[in-house]
Design an enzyme around this catalytic site. Structure first.
Site, PDB file in Angstrom:
ATOM      1  N   SER A 131      -9.146   2.257   3.149  1.00 34.39           N
ATOM      2  CA  SER A 131      -8.186   2.928   2.297  1.00 34.39           C
ATOM      3  C   SER A 131      -7.230   1.982   1.566  1.00 34.39           C
ATOM      4  CB  SER A 131      -7.369   3.922   3.132  1.00 34.39           C
ATOM      5  OG  SER A 131      -6.672   3.264   4.180  1.00 34.39           O
ATOM      6  N   SER A 142      -9.832  -0.279   7.288  1.00 39.58           N
ATOM      7  CA  SER A 142      -9.178  -0.006   5.999  1.00 39.58           C
ATOM      8  C   SER A 142      -8.545  -1.222   5.350  1.00 39.58           C
ATOM      9  CB  SER A 142      -8.114   1.084   6.173  1.00 39.58           C
ATOM     10  OG  SER A 142      -8.721   2.348   6.309  1.00 39.58           O
ATOM     11  N   LYS A 199       0.837  -1.194   0.000  1.00 43.07           N
ATOM     12  CA  LYS A 199       0.000   0.000   0.000  1.00 43.07           C
ATOM     13  C   LYS A 199       0.878   1.253   0.000  1.00 43.07           C
ATOM     14  CE  LYS A 199      -3.608   2.041   2.982  1.00 43.07           C
ATOM     15  NZ  LYS A 199      -4.405   1.792   4.224  1.00 43.07           N
TER      16      LYS A 199
END
Length: 416
Positions: free
Chosen positions: A147, A171, A72
């Site tokens: 996210s 997330s 990420k």
């Protein structure tokens, strides 16, 4: 070409095992995933950056030797920008690897690239002004969540064998739930938090945790064992893993408070409960009591205090920021010291209330979110003739961030 498609759909464990047995070369895995990314990413837009370097033919003997993984874009990789979805980070270059990235490399993993996030990783949708919108792997009109939405979409599309995400309010778990993969938010501080942006310092350290994402729970376990451990740059990190327990009684939580759950999600929970019974686990229904304030206390730490940090970062440039960050900014005044201390005390009180209810059922089976993957920018749904907001739907996830308890999502079915 058939071989290329097949090897990208292997589990992470199978990839690692076949590299060790020399049934497949690391370079074959790398090239197959590169081709898969080139084929799929124009549709899903999951990647911020794809790396060119190829692994050596001798990847070493780590548990992830030769296995392609992704990270990420909130985690530092030395020599590479960490944009966190913000144009205001353009020009940034990381000086050293984040602790979790360093552990991935030490385990022999080959890092394919970095995946997309909402601006400052602050939304259940993955979209920003730098890389644009990430789409759900099976329906471009829907979001893969956020996210860690880029990670989830890439994994579900077989662009990577495993991934590294972070979870401050679901997330990891919400994108895993939306995309039909597995994701794990461990007990807070069991994976070192250094080398990330936004950083895990201050209030964020109380609710945010890095964690592994993959297509199966077995792969998540392999990744967790590789990246868990003491981080000498994180004063709160834990140096040990918890032992496995005997077969406990499992509590089945149908919903949080009075917030209903989409029938398809509820059906998956019921199916899981039945399967657990067939496997010899005892289950019984649990209604969590006394935790109504938990989502609001989480919002104090993540949203209210997080808004203060975001506004400071965006000062003078707020009009240029992406809607994924601005829609979540709060206008409330900065809390005084007395309020912060009181909220810390309330967090500990609620943790105690939760723990007291888990004495007989230390494992809870429950929905991770009230609805399945929603359409881009949807924020309210009708369930059982009741209007459910995004905040209410997320309560099932955010309470575990507040308490710091581990929480795992695994795929158990799909919607129409």
């Amino acid at each position: 070409m058939i071989r290329v498609i097949d090897i990208t759909t292997w589990t992470l464990r199978e990839m690692a095992a076949r590299v060790r047995s020399r049934d497949v070369k690391p370079r074959e895995l790398w090239e197959a995933h590169q081709r898969r990314i080139a084929e799929v990413n124009p549709r899903i837009n999951a990647f911020v950056r794809v790396f060119d370097q190829e692994p050596t033919e001798e990847p070493g003997d780590g548990p992830l030797a030769g296995v392609p993984v992704t990270v990420k874009d909130t985690f530092d990789i030395a020599g590479i920008p960490t944009l966190a979805g913000s144009r205001f980070r353009e020009g940034h270059v990381a000086e050293r690897d984040a602790a979790a990235v360093a552990r991935l490399k030490a385990a022999g993993a080959a890092i394919l690239g970095k995946t997309n996030v909402p601006e400052l990783a602050n939304s259940y949708e993955t979209d920003n002004n730098v890389t644009g919108r990430t789409n759900h792997p099976t329906d471009p009109e829907r979001t893969p969540g956020g996210s860690s939405g880029g990670e989830a979409s890439a994994l579900a599309s077989f662009c990577t064998g495993g991934g590294l995400g972070s979870d401050g309010g679901g997330s990891i778990r919400v994108p895993a739930h939306f995309c039909g993969i597995a994701g794990f938010k461990p007990t807070h501080r069991m994976i070192g938090g250094s080398g990330q942006f936004p950083s895990f310092d201050g209030p964020a350290s109380m609710v945010v945790a890095p964690g592994p994402m993959a297509r199966t729970v077995g792969d998540v376990r392999l990744l967790f064992r590789a990246i868990q451990g003491l981080d000498d740059r994180d004063s709160m990190s834990l140096p040990f893993a918890l032992p496995a327990s005997e077969k406990p009684v499992i509590g089945v939580v149908r919903q949080f408070g009075k917030v209903p759950v989409d029938p398809a999600v509820a059906s998956a929970v019921e199916s899981a409960s039945t399967t657990l019974n067939e496997l010899g686990f005892a289950t019984h229904d649990v209604v969590l009591q006394g935790l109504d304030r938990a989502p609001n206390v989480w919002a104090f730490f993540f949203a209210q205090l997080g808004s203060m940090a975001a506004k400071s970062f965006l000062e003078g440039r707020l009009s240029e920021a992406h809607w994924t960050i601005t829609e979540n900014l709060r206008d409330s005044p900065a809390p005084d010291a007395k309020t912060i201390v009181a909220m810390c005390a309330e967090r500990e009180r609620l943790r105690t209330v939760a723990l007291s209810q888990m004495q007989e059922t230390p494992i809870l089976l429950m929905p991770p979110f009230s609805v399945p993957a929603f359409r881009h920018r949807e924020r309210r749904w009708q369930i059982e003739e009741q209007s459910v907001s995004l905040f209410a739907a997320s309560a099932l996830s955010v309470i575990w961030n507040l308490f710091g308890f581990p929480a795992l999502v695994q795929p158990l079915g799909s919607t129409a």
